[in-house]
Design a protein around this motif. Structure first.
Motif, PDB file in Angstrom:
ATOM      1  N   GLY A   1       0.805  -1.228   0.000  1.00  0.00           N
ATOM      2  CA  GLY A   1       0.000   0.000   0.000  1.00  0.00           C
ATOM      3  C   GLY A   1       0.828   1.263   0.000  1.00  0.00           C
ATOM      4  O   GLY A   1       0.299   2.355  -0.259  1.00  0.00           O
TER       5      GLY A   1
ATOM      6  N   LEU B   1      -2.714  -4.544  -8.208  1.00  0.00           N
ATOM      7  CA  LEU B   1      -2.667  -3.137  -7.811  1.00  0.00           C
ATOM      8  C   LEU B   1      -2.018  -2.236  -8.851  1.00  0.00           C
ATOM      9  O   LEU B   1      -1.948  -1.016  -8.660  1.00  0.00           O
ATOM     10  CB  LEU B   1      -1.908  -3.007  -6.484  1.00  0.00           C
ATOM     11  CG  LEU B   1      -2.533  -3.734  -5.289  1.00  0.00           C
ATOM     12  CD1 LEU B   1      -1.605  -3.683  -4.087  1.00  0.00           C
ATOM     13  CD2 LEU B   1      -3.890  -3.134  -4.941  1.00  0.00           C
TER      14      LEU B   1
ATOM     15  N   LEU C   1      -6.580  -9.931  -0.797  1.00  0.00           N
ATOM     16  CA  LEU C   1      -6.867  -8.880  -1.767  1.00  0.00           C
ATOM     17  C   LEU C   1      -8.109  -9.172  -2.595  1.00  0.00           C
ATOM     18  O   LEU C   1      -8.457  -8.395  -3.493  1.00  0.00           O
ATOM     19  CB  LEU C   1      -5.663  -8.697  -2.700  1.00  0.00           C
ATOM     20  CG  LEU C   1      -4.365  -8.211  -2.049  1.00  0.00           C
ATOM     21  CD1 LEU C   1      -3.232  -8.219  -3.070  1.00  0.00           C
ATOM     22  CD2 LEU C   1      -4.530  -6.819  -1.468  1.00  0.00           C
TER      23      LEU C   1
END
Length: 417
Positions: free
Chosen positions: A103, A125, A185
């Protein structure tokens, strides 16, 4: 660019990422390194940002499952079963750390044991991702660049087919970590076909000298063998008086140590070492990190140490006997001294074989076959073989002339702009 390096493993796995991280930081990037809690100082003392995997890797490596992996890995199939158990047990910790780390990153550089997990996270991501390895893992026809080649000195389709089978087996070993992170996720479970597609599109850096892993033609465009990612000894290192005096006494002693490798029979190995040194009349600096046992008496021809920078120590020795970790092998090569490898597991047999093929050490002997007589024979060879010593000096000059970190940083910046 915010780059997170995922340095899962023992000290020998983490140190090269520290060297690479320093190089990337000097180039202006915001670098953090994720490692186990017992290795936090290794990261922070080098001026890098530390992110934790909440596990003490030294303690975990001495746990029953990991010790069984190290001590009973006779052949790739049995070793694979043990590694699968270890990875399954550690997967939740690795996944929790990775979930937190990704993140805060624009890009990831992952090691072998974090690669499949990082691949899933980066793809989901939209992060940039490079694989950083300390051993050859990419399929190839070249036996010199393959961990378990049927034909170790040749290029052959037989080697290529064997390496493809190894890649499929490796996917099954590292998949548990990927499954956990994908579940966190909310990403679909991975398939081997999907893994291959993403893997072939992921750039790979190998932090080993091209003298050791000559880059095969069939790796072009996929893999860069950059040279070692080396952490030099501190300029202000002062050795303990006992070690300094021991090293200054002629003839130069050997170094003997097996890194982070645990043992359930330390007394037996210690007695074996003492017999070999007595038989040859040699002296040795010895480093064994056995948590649950230490010798009560140390003879005068042995200097036991806890820590010392290998980059400083090895050039002061007559030769190095070790387990065959990539970093230790590279540091011995840089030192320009002959070495003998006693492989325990994983990529260590490969480096033992390459050391022999390069002419800088005798044929490796696996830990399970080690005897005092074989150790004594190896010490005599390291001391007396002038051709081997000369070859080690020449190869050391070649390896020291390489700058693997700068080459790797150049590749990263060229790939990522």
């Amino acid at each position: 660019m915010r780059i997170s390096l995922l340095a899962w493993g023992t000290r020998g796995d983490v140190e090269p990422f520290v060297a690479l991280g320093q190089g990337l930081q000097r180039a202006g990037h915001d670098v953090s390194i994720a490692a186990s809690t017992d290795l936090a100082r290794l990261v922070t003392d080098r001026g890098l940002t530390y992110q934790p995997f909440f596990i003490d890797m030294a303690a975990a490596f001495n746990a029953d499952t990991s010790r069984e992996w190290v001590e009973h890995s006779i052949g790739p199939h049995r070793e694979g079963r043990h590694l699968n158990r270890v990875m399954s047990e550690m997967a939740p910790v690795a996944a929790e750390g990775l979930e937190r780390i990704v993140g805060n990153a624009d890009a990831l550089i992952s090691g072998m044991l974090t690669y499949e997990s990082a691949l899933s996270a980066a793809t989901h991501l939209g992060l940039k991702h490079i694989r950083g390895l300390m051993a050859p893992m990419t399929p190839t026809a070249s036996g010199r660049a393959l961990l378990y080649p049927p034909l170790s000195r040749r290029e052959s389709r037989i080697n290529l087919y064997a390496s493809l089978l190894f890649e499929a087996a490796l996917f099954q070993l590292v998949k548990p970590g990927g499954d956990v992170i994908r579940a966190r996720l909310d990403v679909p479970r991975g398939t081997y076909r999907g893994y291959l597609q993403m893997s072939r599109a992921t750039p790979t850096l190998v932090g080993v000298s091209p003298q050791v892993i000559p880059q095969p033609d069939d790796w072009r465009g996929l893999v860069d063998v950059t040279g070692y990612w080396h952490v030099p000894a501190p300029d202000d290192y002062i050795p303990p008086e006992r070690l300094r005096t021991f090293l200054e006494t002629s003839p130069a002693p050997f170094y003997i140590g097996f890194g982070s490798m645990p043992s359930s029979r330390p007394q037996e190995l210690w007695a074996m070492l003492c017999r070999a040194l007595d038989d040859t009349g040699e002296r040795a600096v010895v480093r064994f990190r056995w948590r649950d046992w230490q010798p009560h008496e140390v003879p005068d021809n042995i200097c036991v140490i806890d820590e010392a920078p290998f980059d400083w120590l090895f050039p002061r020795t007559a030769g190095v006997v070790h387990h065959g970790g990539s970093g230790t092998t590279g540091t011995a090569l840089r030192a320009g001294v002959p070495q003998w490898i006693v492989p325990h597991m994983a990529d260590q047999p490969y480096f033992g074989r390459r050391v022999q093929q390069l002419g800088v050490g005798p044929a490796p002997v696996h830990l399970h076959k080690l005897t005092a007589a074989k150790l004594a024979h190896a010490l005599r060879t390291l001391r007396q073989n002038a051709v081997m010593q000369r070859r080690a000096r020449v190869l050391g000059e070649q390896v020291r002339a390489e700058d693997g970190v700068s080459r790797a940083v150049d590749v990263v910046e060229r790939m990522w702009g």
